[in-house]
Scaffold this motif. Sequence first.
Motif, short mmCIF file in Angstrom:
data_model
loop_
_atom_site.label_atom_id
_atom_site.label_comp_id
_atom_site.label_asym_id
_atom_site.label_seq_id
_atom_site.Cartn_x
_atom_site.Cartn_y
_atom_site.Cartn_z
N ALA A 9 0.86 -1.18 0.00
CA ALA A 9 0.00 0.00 0.00
C ALA A 9 0.89 1.23 0.00
N SER A 10 0.57 2.20 -0.86
CA SER A 10 1.35 3.43 -0.93
C SER A 10 0.42 4.60 -1.25
N PRO A 11 0.92 5.84 -1.11
CA PRO A 11 0.05 7.00 -1.31
C PRO A 11 -0.11 7.45 -2.76
N HIS A 12 0.49 6.74 -3.71
CA HIS A 12 0.27 7.07 -5.13
C HIS A 12 0.13 5.76 -5.90
N HIS A 13 -0.91 5.68 -6.71
CA HIS A 13 -1.21 4.42 -7.38
C HIS A 13 -0.10 3.96 -8.31
N LEU A 14 0.65 4.91 -8.90
CA LEU A 14 1.74 4.51 -9.77
C LEU A 14 2.90 3.89 -8.99
N ALA A 15 3.10 4.34 -7.76
CA ALA A 15 4.11 3.73 -6.90
C ALA A 15 3.68 2.32 -6.49
N VAL A 497 -1.00 -2.73 6.02
CA VAL A 497 -1.17 -4.11 5.60
C VAL A 497 -1.45 -4.94 6.85
N SER A 498 -2.45 -5.81 6.75
CA SER A 498 -2.86 -6.67 7.86
C SER A 498 -2.56 -8.12 7.51
N VAL A 499 -2.12 -8.87 8.54
CA VAL A 499 -1.85 -10.30 8.39
C VAL A 499 -2.74 -11.05 9.37
N ALA A 507 -5.01 -5.09 2.68
CA ALA A 507 -4.28 -3.82 2.69
C ALA A 507 -5.24 -2.67 2.46
N GLY A 508 -4.85 -1.50 2.97
CA GLY A 508 -5.67 -0.30 2.79
C GLY A 508 -4.80 0.92 2.55
N SER A 509 -5.25 1.78 1.63
CA SER A 509 -4.56 3.03 1.32
C SER A 509 -5.50 4.20 1.56
N ASP A 510 -4.99 5.22 2.19
CA ASP A 510 -5.79 6.35 2.67
C ASP A 510 -6.44 7.13 1.52
N PRO A 511 -7.75 7.41 1.59
CA PRO A 511 -8.39 8.21 0.55
C PRO A 511 -7.94 9.67 0.56
N ARG A 512 -7.22 10.08 1.60
CA ARG A 512 -6.68 11.45 1.64
C ARG A 512 -5.52 11.63 0.66
N SER A 513 -5.02 10.53 0.11
CA SER A 513 -3.90 10.58 -0.83
C SER A 513 -4.38 10.18 -2.22
N ASP A 514 -3.44 9.97 -3.12
CA ASP A 514 -3.73 9.49 -4.48
C ASP A 514 -3.33 8.04 -4.63
N GLY A 515 -3.38 7.29 -3.51
CA GLY A 515 -2.78 5.98 -3.47
C GLY A 515 -3.69 4.82 -3.78
N SER A 516 -3.14 3.64 -3.60
CA SER A 516 -3.87 2.40 -3.78
C SER A 516 -3.19 1.31 -2.98
#
Length: 528
Positions: A9-15, A497-499, A507-516
């Motif tokens: 999970a990261s704050p930009h979908h391209l990353a 990321v949860s195990v 996994a979860g990425s914050d909607p405050r960013s441009d992530g996925s």
Amino acid sequence: MAESMGAIASPHHLATEAGEAAYRAGGNAIDAALAAATALTVVYPHNTAVGGDLVALVRSPEGSLACVNATGTAPAARNPDALRERHGDRLPERGPSTITVPGAVRGWEEIRRHGAALDWADQFRAAIDYARAGVPVARSLRAALVQDRDCLAEDPGAMEVFAPGGELLPEGALLTQKRLAGSLEKIAANGPDELYGGSVGAALAAGLQARGCPLTTVDLKRYAAGVTPAISAPLGDFDIHTSPPNTQGFALLRTVRALTELGLDSLPPDVPAEVLGRLFLDGTHVRDTLLADPLFAQVDVENDGFAEIVAQLRARSGRAPGTVGRPSVPRGDTVGIAAVDSSGYAISIIQSVFDSFGAAILEPETGILLQNRGTSFSLDALSPNVIRPGKRPKHTLMPVMVTRGRRVRWVSSTMGGHGQPQIHAQVLIRLLEGKSPQDAVSAPRWVVGPRSPGERSDTVHYEADLAETTVAHLAADGFPLCEVPPRTEFLGHTNVVSVESDGTLTAGSDPRSDGSATVLAIPARGTE
């Protein structure tokens, strides 16, 4: 045989896509996180850069946990008396006086030693392509360009990249960084010494000296990332791990330890908001007054005043009033990456340039943007954090990992500057409550700390959809309140990321960013 899985999970979908590509190439969580980390220096330049810093937690399948501290030092020629003569009693927020040695690339090198499967050059493939071919300007980047247009306008290198036609790039426009691509290609081909002693480092140092920064090639050659044990504290059945000083990880652990002392460790979702608020204020105060590079100042940030704050909370009395001071609420300045794979590798990486666009100096020959982390130093000769050559400033970056017994339970990383301990605490409470990673990072949040000049240190900025009972508890305890819109970026963006006990990854990425965030199957090496 169970299929191998990886999550990132990261704050930009391209990353995130760069991390997915690393997994598909046969890499593990370390490789995926590094691919995302290098990509973010291209697609999110207001938040991270080759000229910035890094702190990470890396866990091996055998259960060893290491903290990689790649926070940069003040140049050897940095003169505290000259800085006082030039700036008075406080360093400026940006400019050449705030630049410290870039640590991120040495950090990537050190992280790789803990189990990377792919080659050094592999982690740069997406970043180089993004820089040379260009990427669309993300929503967050466009907002930062607008907010920081005045300081960027003072730097020709920044304007060449972010306003190539004289106007700042709009959202969706193509951001190309061909000189940065060239620097990344050289670092990929020749290794990290290309920056710390090679032609890229020489060009960077020369360009910065022309701008009045005393950083030299010797400073770059001498720089090394540190590796230390994580610091930890129990919370019920879990252990919370984070980074030691010079970072502010201790502030989260002070909160965790206090909850245990108060008997609230088994029911964290029921912690009264005012208790959390007082603990957040306590951690902020200790950080601002005592945190420093432990190689230069021996200060017990983990225990100083701890018994007193716990006693006050037991009695629910004696809250110190806030003071008016320098705003320290987080801005768009940091990225966090979380990655785990089913073989047992887990990593939380935090990278930053400190303020948005860092020092607002982009060295034009190399295309490298520089951090302004040096503004965190003090000019007060009596402060533990007073600036000294070769010293690291107090630092906001703090990766987090949670284990249960010998197993990883959650890996968390957040943007949020000075508010990172508070954001981590709230996300952790949501996870302990049973929320999914996506729901935990999306939930309304609040942060104690000023945003504008004149606001008190105990000002609470809270998102408009925060529970009314939480707002009421904070108001009743005397916290000044300021409502902000939901999903406000300056309240941080988090990746988790949860195990699960059976090894299932989510996994979860914050909607405050441009992530996925993604979970995918990892092919065995050599099958593609």
